[in-house]
Scaffold this motif. Structure first.
Motif, mmCIF file in Angstrom:
data_model
loop_
_atom_site.group_PDB
_atom_site.id
_atom_site.type_symbol
_atom_site.label_atom_id
_atom_site.label_comp_id
_atom_site.label_asym_id
_atom_site.label_seq_id
_atom_site.Cartn_x
_atom_site.Cartn_y
_atom_site.Cartn_z
ATOM 1 N N TRP A 1 0.839 -1.196 0.000
ATOM 2 C CA TRP A 1 0.000 0.000 0.000
ATOM 3 C C TRP A 1 0.872 1.243 0.000
ATOM 4 N N LEU A 2 0.575 2.177 -0.909
ATOM 5 C CA LEU A 2 1.205 3.498 -0.903
ATOM 6 C C LEU A 2 0.285 4.439 -0.145
ATOM 7 N N ALA A 3 0.842 5.204 0.755
ATOM 8 C CA ALA A 3 0.072 6.229 1.452
ATOM 9 C C ALA A 3 0.136 7.495 0.598
ATOM 10 N N ALA A 4 -0.979 7.842 -0.036
ATOM 11 C CA ALA A 4 -1.014 9.031 -0.895
ATOM 12 C C ALA A 4 -0.744 10.273 -0.058
ATOM 13 N N GLY A 5 -0.208 11.279 -0.695
ATOM 14 C CA GLY A 5 0.115 12.512 0.008
ATOM 15 C C GLY A 5 1.532 12.487 0.549
ATOM 16 N N VAL A 6 1.793 13.388 1.485
ATOM 17 C CA VAL A 6 3.131 13.579 2.036
ATOM 18 C C VAL A 6 3.161 13.115 3.488
ATOM 19 N N THR A 7 4.278 12.500 3.872
ATOM 20 C CA THR A 7 4.454 12.010 5.240
ATOM 21 C C THR A 7 5.693 12.655 5.852
ATOM 22 N N ASP A 8 5.623 12.955 7.126
ATOM 23 C CA ASP A 8 6.763 13.486 7.866
ATOM 24 C C ASP A 8 7.802 12.366 7.995
ATOM 25 N N MET A 9 8.973 12.544 7.402
ATOM 26 C CA MET A 9 9.989 11.499 7.380
ATOM 27 C C MET A 9 10.765 11.385 8.688
ATOM 28 N N ARG A 10 10.431 12.190 9.689
ATOM 29 C CA ARG A 10 11.046 12.032 11.008
ATOM 30 C C ARG A 10 10.378 10.909 11.787
ATOM 31 N N ARG A 11 9.268 10.387 11.276
ATOM 32 C CA ARG A 11 8.525 9.337 11.965
ATOM 33 C C ARG A 11 9.237 8.002 11.894
ATOM 34 N N GLY A 12 9.071 7.224 12.955
ATOM 35 C CA GLY A 12 9.631 5.881 13.014
ATOM 36 C C GLY A 12 8.545 4.834 12.812
ATOM 37 N N PHE A 13 8.867 3.585 13.128
ATOM 38 C CA PHE A 13 7.917 2.500 12.895
ATOM 39 C C PHE A 13 6.605 2.713 13.647
ATOM 40 N N ASN A 14 6.673 3.075 14.923
ATOM 41 C CA ASN A 14 5.444 3.190 15.727
ATOM 42 C C ASN A 14 4.481 4.235 15.180
ATOM 43 N N THR A 15 4.971 5.406 14.833
ATOM 44 C CA THR A 15 4.071 6.457 14.345
ATOM 45 C C THR A 15 3.613 6.178 12.914
ATOM 46 N N LEU A 16 4.457 5.550 12.084
ATOM 47 C CA LEU A 16 4.021 5.167 10.741
ATOM 48 C C LEU A 16 2.986 4.043 10.825
ATOM 49 N N ALA A 17 3.159 3.122 11.768
ATOM 50 C CA ALA A 17 2.172 2.054 11.968
ATOM 51 C C ALA A 17 0.840 2.646 12.424
ATOM 52 N N ALA A 18 0.897 3.645 13.287
ATOM 53 C CA ALA A 18 -0.327 4.312 13.730
ATOM 54 C C ALA A 18 -1.001 5.023 12.559
ATOM 55 N N GLN A 19 -0.217 5.612 11.667
ATOM 56 C CA GLN A 19 -0.773 6.270 10.476
ATOM 57 C C GLN A 19 -1.422 5.232 9.559
ATOM 58 N N ALA A 20 -0.794 4.090 9.390
ATOM 59 C CA ALA A 20 -1.374 3.027 8.560
ATOM 60 C C ALA A 20 -2.704 2.562 9.151
ATOM 61 N N GLU A 21 -2.768 2.484 10.459
ATOM 62 C CA GLU A 21 -3.981 2.007 11.124
ATOM 63 C C GLU A 21 -5.098 3.043 11.090
ATOM 64 N N GLN A 22 -4.784 4.303 11.367
ATOM 65 C CA GLN A 22 -5.816 5.336 11.485
ATOM 66 C C GLN A 22 -6.185 5.956 10.147
ATOM 67 N N VAL A 23 -5.197 6.334 9.356
ATOM 68 C CA VAL A 23 -5.464 7.051 8.107
ATOM 69 C C VAL A 23 -5.786 6.088 6.965
ATOM 70 N N LEU A 24 -5.007 5.008 6.848
ATOM 71 C CA LEU A 24 -5.202 4.072 5.747
ATOM 72 C C LEU A 24 -6.213 2.976 6.072
ATOM 73 N N ALA A 25 -6.615 2.873 7.334
ATOM 74 C CA ALA A 25 -7.578 1.864 7.795
ATOM 75 C C ALA A 25 -7.112 0.442 7.490
ATOM 76 N N GLU A 26 -5.837 0.178 7.722
ATOM 77 C CA GLU A 26 -5.245 -1.147 7.531
ATOM 78 C C GLU A 26 -4.512 -1.546 8.805
ATOM 79 N N ASP A 27 -4.388 -2.846 9.020
ATOM 80 C CA ASP A 27 -3.681 -3.362 10.189
ATOM 81 C C ASP A 27 -2.181 -3.399 9.885
ATOM 82 N N PRO A 28 -1.359 -2.617 10.589
ATOM 83 C CA PRO A 28 0.079 -2.601 10.303
ATOM 84 C C PRO A 28 0.784 -3.907 10.646
ATOM 85 N N TYR A 29 0.145 -4.781 11.396
ATOM 86 C CA TYR A 29 0.735 -6.059 11.772
ATOM 87 C C TYR A 29 0.159 -7.230 10.966
#
Length: 115
Positions: free
Chosen positions: A11-39
């Motif tokens: 899955w590509l997350a459309a738009g722009v992402t803050d590249m200072r984020r690590g796994f935990n915050t990117l996983a939270a973005q995948a779960e909340q914004v993309l509505a997918e399970d990061p695990y």
């Protein structure tokens, strides 16, 4: 190249992402914004504002993986949408990571007659 199993969705997350984020915050973005399970074993690809940096998160059933790639020249081809997600095939991901336009791949030349 990342050893991606054939049944893995990308899955590509459309738009722009803050590249200072690590796994935990990117996983939270995948779960909340993309509505997918990061695990779930799916790969999630995020691009920075300048377009030359990608981050990929992936849970490979043993642990969390965070991959980063920066292009020295050029930018990664990205959807024009400002939000949402786009699904890619493993071959399209390979093209994306090489800096090739994965949306309109050029077919190789094919001979008209045999022999």
């Amino acid at each position: 190249m990342i050893p991606v199993p054939s049944n893995t969705r990308v899955w590509l997350a459309a738009g722009v992402t803050d590249m200072r984020r690590g796994f935990n915050t990117l996983a939270a973005q995948a779960e909340q914004v993309l509505a997918e399970d990061p695990y779930s074993g799916h790969m999630f690809v995020f691009r920075g504002r300048r377009g030359d940096l990608l981050k990929i998160i992936w849970w490979d059933s043993q642990g969390a993986c965070l991959f980063t790639k920066r292009l020295e020249r050029g930018r990664f081809v990205w959807p024009a949408a400002k939000e949402g997600k786009v699904s890619l095939s493993p071959s399209q991901v390979s093209m994306l990571l090489e800096g090739i336009d994965w949306r309109t791949p050029q077919k190789t030349w094919r001979p008209l007659v045999a022999g």
